[in-house]
Motif scaffolding. Structure first.
Motif, PDB file in Angstrom:
ATOM      1  N   CYS A 153      73.544   2.161   1.787  1.00  0.00           N
ATOM      2  CA  CYS A 153      72.221   1.876   1.230  1.00  0.00           C
ATOM      3  C   CYS A 153      71.321   3.110   1.333  1.00  0.00           C
ATOM      4  CB  CYS A 153      71.570   0.719   1.988  1.00  0.00           C
ATOM      5  SG  CYS A 153      72.549  -0.795   1.919  1.00  0.00           S
TER       6      CYS A 153
ATOM      7  N   ARG B 254      67.578  -7.077   2.321  1.00  0.00           N
ATOM      8  CA  ARG B 254      67.304  -7.585   0.962  1.00  0.00           C
ATOM      9  C   ARG B 254      68.544  -7.497   0.077  1.00  0.00           C
ATOM     10  NH1 ARG B 254      62.281  -4.422   0.989  1.00  0.00           N
ATOM     11  NH2 ARG B 254      60.705  -5.765   1.914  1.00  0.00           N
ATOM     12  N   GLN B 255      69.230  -6.357   0.199  1.00  0.00           N
ATOM     13  CA  GLN B 255      70.426  -6.205  -0.631  1.00  0.00           C
ATOM     14  C   GLN B 255      71.483  -7.250  -0.243  1.00  0.00           C
ATOM     15  OE1 GLN B 255      71.593  -2.152  -1.296  1.00  0.00           O
ATOM     16  NE2 GLN B 255      73.569  -2.757  -2.178  1.00  0.00           N
TER      17      GLN B 255
ATOM     18  N   ARG C 255      70.905 -10.126   1.055  1.00  0.00           N
ATOM     19  CA  ARG C 255      70.422 -11.447   0.625  1.00  0.00           C
ATOM     20  C   ARG C 255      70.806 -11.711  -0.834  1.00  0.00           C
ATOM     21  NH1 ARG C 255      70.054 -15.792   3.101  1.00  0.00           N
ATOM     22  NH2 ARG C 255      71.749 -15.860   1.639  1.00  0.00           N
ATOM     23  N   LYS C 256      70.696 -10.643  -1.658  1.00  0.00           N
ATOM     24  CA  LYS C 256      71.013 -10.783  -3.083  1.00  0.00           C
ATOM     25  C   LYS C 256      72.490 -11.097  -3.293  1.00  0.00           C
ATOM     26  CE  LYS C 256      67.946  -7.387  -4.898  1.00  0.00           C
ATOM     27  NZ  LYS C 256      68.022  -5.968  -5.247  1.00  0.00           N
ATOM     28  N   GLU C 257      73.340 -10.549  -2.401  1.00  0.00           N
ATOM     29  CA  GLU C 257      74.774 -10.566  -2.688  1.00  0.00           C
ATOM     30  C   GLU C 257      75.576 -11.574  -1.867  1.00  0.00           C
ATOM     31  OE1 GLU C 257      74.952  -5.791  -3.827  1.00  0.00           O
ATOM     32  OE2 GLU C 257      75.644  -6.451  -1.852  1.00  0.00           O
ATOM     33  N   SER C 258      74.910 -12.261  -0.910  1.00  0.00           N
ATOM     34  CA  SER C 258      75.719 -13.066   0.024  1.00  0.00           C
ATOM     35  C   SER C 258      75.233 -14.503   0.120  1.00  0.00           C
ATOM     36  CB  SER C 258      75.670 -12.472   1.429  1.00  0.00           C
ATOM     37  OG  SER C 258      75.399 -11.106   1.402  1.00  0.00           O
ATOM     38  N   GLU C 259      76.181 -15.351   0.504  1.00  0.00           N
ATOM     39  CA  GLU C 259      75.817 -16.741   0.777  1.00  0.00           C
ATOM     40  C   GLU C 259      75.135 -16.813   2.151  1.00  0.00           C
ATOM     41  OE1 GLU C 259      79.144 -19.480   1.156  1.00  0.00           O
ATOM     42  OE2 GLU C 259      77.854 -20.790   2.319  1.00  0.00           O
TER      43      GLU C 259
ATOM     44  N   SER D 298      65.434  -3.120   3.653  1.00  0.00           N
ATOM     45  CA  SER D 298      66.087  -2.860   2.363  1.00  0.00           C
ATOM     46  C   SER D 298      67.560  -3.257   2.439  1.00  0.00           C
ATOM     47  CB  SER D 298      65.922  -1.393   1.945  1.00  0.00           C
ATOM     48  OG  SER D 298      66.675  -0.564   2.790  1.00  0.00           O
TER      49      SER D 298
ATOM     50  N   TYR E 230      76.379  -3.761   5.680  1.00  0.00           N
ATOM     51  CA  TYR E 230      75.435  -2.839   5.046  1.00  0.00           C
ATOM     52  C   TYR E 230      74.977  -1.785   6.046  1.00  0.00           C
ATOM     53  CZ  TYR E 230      75.433  -6.439   1.501  1.00  0.00           C
ATOM     54  OH  TYR E 230      75.840  -7.340   0.536  1.00  0.00           O
TER      55      TYR E 230
END
Ligand code: AMP
Length: 278
Positions: A175, A39-40, A42-46, A36, A147
């Protein structure tokens, strides 16, 4: 995904990041809780960097350093499927020199609860987190986020403080706790539990649920909540039940939106922790 085992290579690869880096430090034996966080990120980073390092300095004498679960092959697969860009797997020799200067946990927040039960654990944890943050952000990316799970609430509070006290340019992203369907908080150490012990371990999350229900019914007194939780914790060798505010100061009364209820104890030889944010 690139697997990196040397610091030079890590510097080389992280230099390529033009935008943001998201970093998730772990000790491996990855599960949905770790995922988790990934995943978070991945959504927010290059660029997403995961580290796997079982850090010896945060284990106390007699703890499970040598037997800590290792699942290297599965971990690699999990990271690959989750879209991790860099998996950093350093050795102890790479991370530590001889006679290093040490970071000490702060006097108040660092020496209650986990800091008492596992004296010295936080010093080692802060030491490795500091090293890893400095390594991953060596080239000062435009945005750097790291994270951490609320599962290790005191750890999260201390890292947040370290970043502030040492002016480290990173955003710490807390998280939520990921649980199994039956309520047990996911942990790499859950694999130590026998079938029967796993059932016993459920009383940890049950006690926290009970506490939440009491708060919903407007019972705000810490001592009453602790008393009820204690009754729920059958077959657990309880180390502590605690109610603290988000600054990790013990509180006599629940402060809505600013309270963490924590519990730690052993089921057989396995030490488990859990908490809920109220
Ligand atoms: P560990 O590998 O146990 O050192 O954990 C690495 C990171 O994953 C830490 O930030 C933990 O707080 C986080 N983590 C571990 N278990 C969970 C969970 N069940 N839910 C959310 N985060 C978790």
């Amino acid at each position: 995904m690139i697997i990196i085992n040397s610091i030079e290579e890590l510097y080389y690869e992280t230099k390529k990041a033009k935008g943001s880096i998201g970093f998730i430090p772990t000790m491996g034996a990855l599960h949905e809780g770790h995922l988790s966080l990934i995943r978070q990120a991945r959504k927010e980073s290059e660029l997403v960097v995961v580290s796997i390092f079982v850090n010896p300095t945060q284990f106390l004498e007699g703890e499970d350093l040598d037997s800590y679960p290792k699942k290297e092959k599965a971990d690699r697969k999990i990271c690959e499927l989750a879209g991790v860009d860099i998996l950093f797997m350093p050795t102890v020799e790479m991370m530590y020199g001889k006679d290093e200067l040490r970071i000490s946990a702060p006097a108040i927040r660092g020496f209650i609860l986990e800091g008492t039960s596992r004296a010295g654990h936080f010093d080692g944890m802060l030491q490795i987190v500091m090293k890893l943050l400095n390594l991953i952000a060596y080239h000062q990316p435009k945005k750097f986020r790291a994270y951490f799970g609320k599962k290790d609430a005191q750890q999260l509070a201390l890292i947040t403080q370290m970043v502030k006290d040492y002016f480290i340019n990173v955003e710490i992203v807390p998280c939520n706790i990921v649980r199994d369907g039956d309520g047990l908080a996911l942990s790499s150490r859950n694999i130590y539990l026998s079938k029967e012990q796993r059932v016993h371990a459920l009383s940890l999350s049950r006690s926290l649920k009970k506490a939440t229900k009491m708060v919903i019914k407007k019972e705000f007194e810490s001592s009453k909540i602790k008393e009820k939780m204690e009754k729920e914790l059958t077959y657990i060798e309880v180390e502590y039940i605690a109610l603290v505010n988000r600054q990790f100061v013990p509180i006599k009364h629940i402060e809505l939106g600013n309270t963490i209820i924590l519990v730690a104890g052993k089921v057989g030889k396995t030490r488990l922790i859990d908490n809920i944010w109220i």
